[in-house]
Design a protein around this motif. Structure first.
Motif, PDB file in Angstrom:
ATOM      1  N   HIS A  33       0.817  -1.223   0.000  1.00 37.73           N
ATOM      2  CA  HIS A  33       0.000   0.000   0.000  1.00 37.73           C
ATOM      3  C   HIS A  33       0.845   1.265   0.000  1.00 37.73           C
ATOM      4  CE1 HIS A  33      -3.162   2.916   0.790  1.00 37.73           C
ATOM      5  NE2 HIS A  33      -2.558   3.291   1.889  1.00 37.73           N
ATOM      6  N   GLU A  34       2.101   1.217   0.446  1.00 32.03           N
ATOM      7  CA  GLU A  34       2.889   2.442   0.548  1.00 32.03           C
ATOM      8  C   GLU A  34       3.279   3.003  -0.817  1.00 32.03           C
ATOM      9  OE1 GLU A  34       4.915   2.103   4.978  1.00 32.03           O
ATOM     10  OE2 GLU A  34       6.052   1.374   3.241  1.00 32.03           O
ATOM     11  N   GLY A  35       3.333   2.151  -1.855  1.00 30.87           N
ATOM     12  CA  GLY A  35       3.630   2.657  -3.192  1.00 30.87           C
ATOM     13  C   GLY A  35       2.600   3.669  -3.645  1.00 30.87           C
ATOM     14  N   LEU A  36       1.340   3.441  -3.329  1.00 28.72           N
ATOM     15  CA  LEU A  36       0.291   4.408  -3.638  1.00 28.72           C
ATOM     16  C   LEU A  36       0.252   5.522  -2.606  1.00 28.72           C
ATOM     17  CD1 LEU A  36      -2.168   5.454  -5.166  1.00 28.72           C
ATOM     18  CD2 LEU A  36      -3.579   3.845  -3.858  1.00 28.72           C
ATOM     19  N   ALA A  37       0.428   5.181  -1.343  1.00 30.56           N
ATOM     20  CA  ALA A  37       0.278   6.174  -0.277  1.00 30.56           C
ATOM     21  C   ALA A  37       1.279   7.319  -0.413  1.00 30.56           C
ATOM     22  CB  ALA A  37       0.445   5.506   1.082  1.00 30.56           C
ATOM     23  N   VAL A  38       2.497   7.041  -0.846  1.00 23.49           N
ATOM     24  CA  VAL A  38       3.478   8.117  -0.963  1.00 23.49           C
ATOM     25  C   VAL A  38       3.124   9.094  -2.078  1.00 23.49           C
ATOM     26  CG1 VAL A  38       5.378   6.787   0.027  1.00 23.49           C
ATOM     27  CG2 VAL A  38       4.977   6.707  -2.444  1.00 23.49           C
ATOM     28  N   LEU A  39       2.257   8.657  -3.003  1.00 21.31           N
ATOM     29  CA  LEU A  39       1.893   9.498  -4.151  1.00 21.31           C
ATOM     30  C   LEU A  39       0.579  10.242  -3.951  1.00 21.31           C
ATOM     31  CD1 LEU A  39       2.567   6.897  -7.025  1.00 21.31           C
ATOM     32  CD2 LEU A  39       4.180   8.522  -6.021  1.00 21.31           C
ATOM     33  N   SER A  40      -0.225   9.800  -3.008  1.00 19.95           N
ATOM     34  CA  SER A  40      -1.619  10.243  -2.911  1.00 19.95           C
ATOM     35  C   SER A  40      -1.747  11.557  -2.154  1.00 19.95           C
ATOM     36  CB  SER A  40      -2.451   9.150  -2.227  1.00 19.95           C
ATOM     37  OG  SER A  40      -3.825   9.454  -2.307  1.00 19.95           O
ATOM     38  N   SER A  41      -1.280  12.638  -2.787  1.00 22.66           N
ATOM     39  CA  SER A  41      -1.302  13.944  -2.133  1.00 22.66           C
ATOM     40  C   SER A  41      -1.070  15.043  -3.165  1.00 22.66           C
ATOM     41  CB  SER A  41      -0.205  14.027  -1.067  1.00 22.66           C
ATOM     42  OG  SER A  41       0.035  15.351  -0.658  1.00 22.66           O
ATOM     43  N   ASN A  42      -1.654  16.200  -2.931  1.00 20.03           N
ATOM     44  CA  ASN A  42      -1.359  17.389  -3.740  1.00 20.03           C
ATOM     45  C   ASN A  42      -0.189  18.157  -3.119  1.00 20.03           C
ATOM     46  OD1 ASN A  42      -3.606  17.416  -5.814  1.00 20.03           O
ATOM     47  ND2 ASN A  42      -4.774  17.265  -3.912  1.00 20.03           N
ATOM     48  N   ALA A  43       0.887  17.446  -2.848  1.00 19.41           N
ATOM     49  CA  ALA A  43       1.983  18.024  -2.065  1.00 19.41           C
ATOM     50  C   ALA A  43       2.717  19.139  -2.789  1.00 19.41           C
ATOM     51  CB  ALA A  43       2.973  16.924  -1.663  1.00 19.41           C
ATOM     52  N   TYR A  44       2.758  19.108  -4.120  1.00 15.14           N
ATOM     53  CA  TYR A  44       3.360  20.222  -4.850  1.00 15.14           C
ATOM     54  C   TYR A  44       2.462  21.449  -4.748  1.00 15.14           C
ATOM     55  CZ  TYR A  44       4.564  23.233  -8.786  1.00 15.14           C
ATOM     56  OH  TYR A  44       4.874  24.319  -9.569  1.00 15.14           O
ATOM     57  N   SER A  45       1.189  21.284  -5.032  1.00 14.98           N
ATOM     58  CA  SER A  45       0.264  22.416  -4.999  1.00 14.98           C
ATOM     59  C   SER A  45       0.164  23.005  -3.602  1.00 14.98           C
ATOM     60  CB  SER A  45      -1.123  21.969  -5.486  1.00 14.98           C
ATOM     61  OG  SER A  45      -1.046  21.441  -6.796  1.00 14.98           O
ATOM     62  N   ILE A  46       0.220  22.150  -2.588  1.00 12.34           N
ATOM     63  CA  ILE A  46       0.145  22.628  -1.201  1.00 12.34           C
ATOM     64  C   ILE A  46       1.481  23.230  -0.768  1.00 12.34           C
ATOM     65  CG2 ILE A  46      -0.160  21.910   1.199  1.00 12.34           C
ATOM     66  CD1 ILE A  46      -2.052  19.695   0.092  1.00 12.34           C
TER      67      ILE A  46
END
Length: 495
Positions: free
Chosen positions: A196-209
């Motif tokens: 699950h961590e392969g998806l979890a590390v990607l699942s965020s608007n971290a650039y926009s935020i």
């Protein structure tokens, strides 16, 4: 924030309390980061939900089911490790110039903050690896373009690649090395992603935020627009009856009641306190052109737009925007769409439009000052190049183009990912708008300072006097306008 004797850098401790834009900006600027005991407990509880889902064999997107259009295709448990690696590799599709180091840190910090909210289901050791990478100054090479605003997948894949020992990172001297080499040089070891961590590390608007927090902080500094108009008022008043302060009175501001307008009007009045414009015996026009007398309304709109954007960023920082979101209360992993951060994207759009208005009015004031300087210019008594006004006009033309909507754009590659916010594009355009608006305000201030010197006047306002002194010294230095304009902006903003 705190410091320790062993390391003078500020320390940001992430706890169960809602994180703030200030926390994120501090980390981007080099602060260390630590995870509080309550956060580690939250991470462990969140991970336990994932482990229970694995044990029970419940179908979960990105855990035991594939991604995107393959959402109903089973992932065999024997493939879990390889599935994580393929997920990261497949999402490394970004292109273009690399993010600046400060922006890179903001992206990593935003994703780490997201982990701590408990919706990701990552192990505590993975969150600690992200914190360690920040503290050690391991900075992945992150191409700027690739995300369409339905989670910043391409940006975050580059971070995940480095933390797992692949990818590329800067070596501290401007060079680029592979991720494993960068980790080893910092005394860190690669992390192997758990299911699950392969998806979890990607699942965020971290650039926009993350980068959005930097942009909004910069936008707030452009409240210096109030100082530019104050200096222009002193300049036009030095050679005639212009510069009526009634438009900036509390009577006018209170008559409408907008918080931003009140703040801007008060800031302009404070900058002009003690100036010649306050003398009751001074002959004064009934009212000035709109670009002068409606500044509190325009600048107030900027203040309020910045506040709206910061409110959206604060909401996103405190949110569990993962898909699926891990809900420890129910013990479930629930698919959803919290990554579709349209309110944030729209707040970035709105900021660009306001900046175009602020810049346009500033250019009109600079044009009025330039026209008044024309006779002195023909006599060789001015020091600011006449065509500096053209640079302001060119910037405003670009600002108007940048103000057009960016978020109503494309659909993506399948019948599943069929809508996106394009928040990253809105953000990149905002960054350009901020730079251009700053240039226009600086050009206005330079014209005002030159007009005051030509008129033989020295401002006496509490805020305008020191700014005039600094700008006059800059102009006397004879620097090319390419150097003069950013230096003048630094004077205005104090940055």
């Amino acid at each position: 924030m705190a410091t320790t004797a062993a390391d003078a850098r500020p320390l940001v401790e992430l706890t169960a309390d809602a994180p703030t834009v200030a926390d994120l900006v501090a980390i981007a600027d080099g602060a260390r980061v630590s995870l509080g005991a309550d956060v580690l407990a939250t991470l462990a509880a969140s991970r336990a939900v994932v482990e229970e889902a694995i044990a029970a064999g419940r179908p979960v997107y990105g855990l035991n089911r594939r991604l995107g259009a393959g959402r109903d295709t089973v992932v065999d448990p024997a493939e879990f490790a390889e599935f994580q690696r393929r997920t990261i590799a497949n999402h490394r599709g970004g292109v273009g110039e690399s993010l600046e180091l400060r922006e890179t840190r903001a992206v990593i910090a935003a994703r780490l903050i997201g982990f701590t909210r408990g919706g990701s289901g990552v192990r505590p050791e993975l969150a600690e690896a992200y914190a360690a990478m920040l503290d050690a100054g391991v900075h992945p090479v992150i191409p700027a373009r690739g995300s369409v605003g339905a989670a910043d997948l391409t940006h975050l894949a580059e971070v995940a690649a480095v933390v797992t020992g692949s990818g590329r990172a800067f070596d501290g001297s401007g060079g680029i090395v592979d991720g494993r080499t960068a980790l080893e040089a910092a005394g860190l070891v690669p992390v192997e992603l758990a299911p699950h961590e392969g998806l979890a590390v990607l699942s965020s608007n971290a650039y926009s935020i993350g980068v959005g927090a930097l942009a909004v902080t910069e936008a707030r500094s452009l409240a210096a627009a109030d100082l530019a108009i104050a200096l222009s008022l002193e300049a036009v008043a030095a050679s005639g009856p212009a510069g009526n302060l009634s438009a900036f009175s509390s009577v006018v501001a209170d008559a409408r009641g907008g918080a931003g307008q009140r703040m801007s009007a008060a800031a302009i009045r404070a900058a002009l306190a003690g100036s010649a414009l306050e003398k009751p015996e001074r002959a004064v026009t009934v009212q000035d052109p709109l670009a002068f007398r409606t500044a509190p309304q325009l600048h107030g709109a900027l203040r309020e737009s910045v506040d709206r954007a910061q409110a959206e960023l604060d909401l996103e920082l405190a949110a569990r925007s993962d898909n699926p979101v891990v809900d420890t209360a129910s013990g479930a992993m629930v698919s959803g769409g919290n990554f579709q951060a349209l309110p944030l994207a729209l707040s970035l759009e709105g900021l660009r439009l306001v900046l175009a208005h602020v810049g346009s009015a500033s250019e009109r004031r600079a044009a009025a000052l330039s026209l008044a300087l024309a006779p002195a210019r023909s006599e060789g008594r001015t020091r600011v190049p006449g065509l500096l006004l053209y640079s302001a006009a060119a910037a405003v033309a670009e600002l108007r183009q940048l103000a057009a909507p960016a978020t109503l754009g494309i659909t993506t590659l399948s019948g599943v990912e069929d809508h996106a916010t394009l928040a990253p594009l809105a953000l990149r355009l905002l960054q350009r708008s901020l730079a251009l608006t700053g240039e226009v305000l600086a050009i206005e201030a330079l014209h005002a300072a030159d007009a005051l010197r030509v008129a033989g006047a020295t401002p006496t306002g509490d805020g305008t006097a020191p700014v005039f002194g600094a700008l006059d010294a800059l102009i006397a230095g004879g620097d090319a306008s390419a150097d003069l304009v950013p230096a003048a902006l630094s004077v205005l903003t104090g940055r």
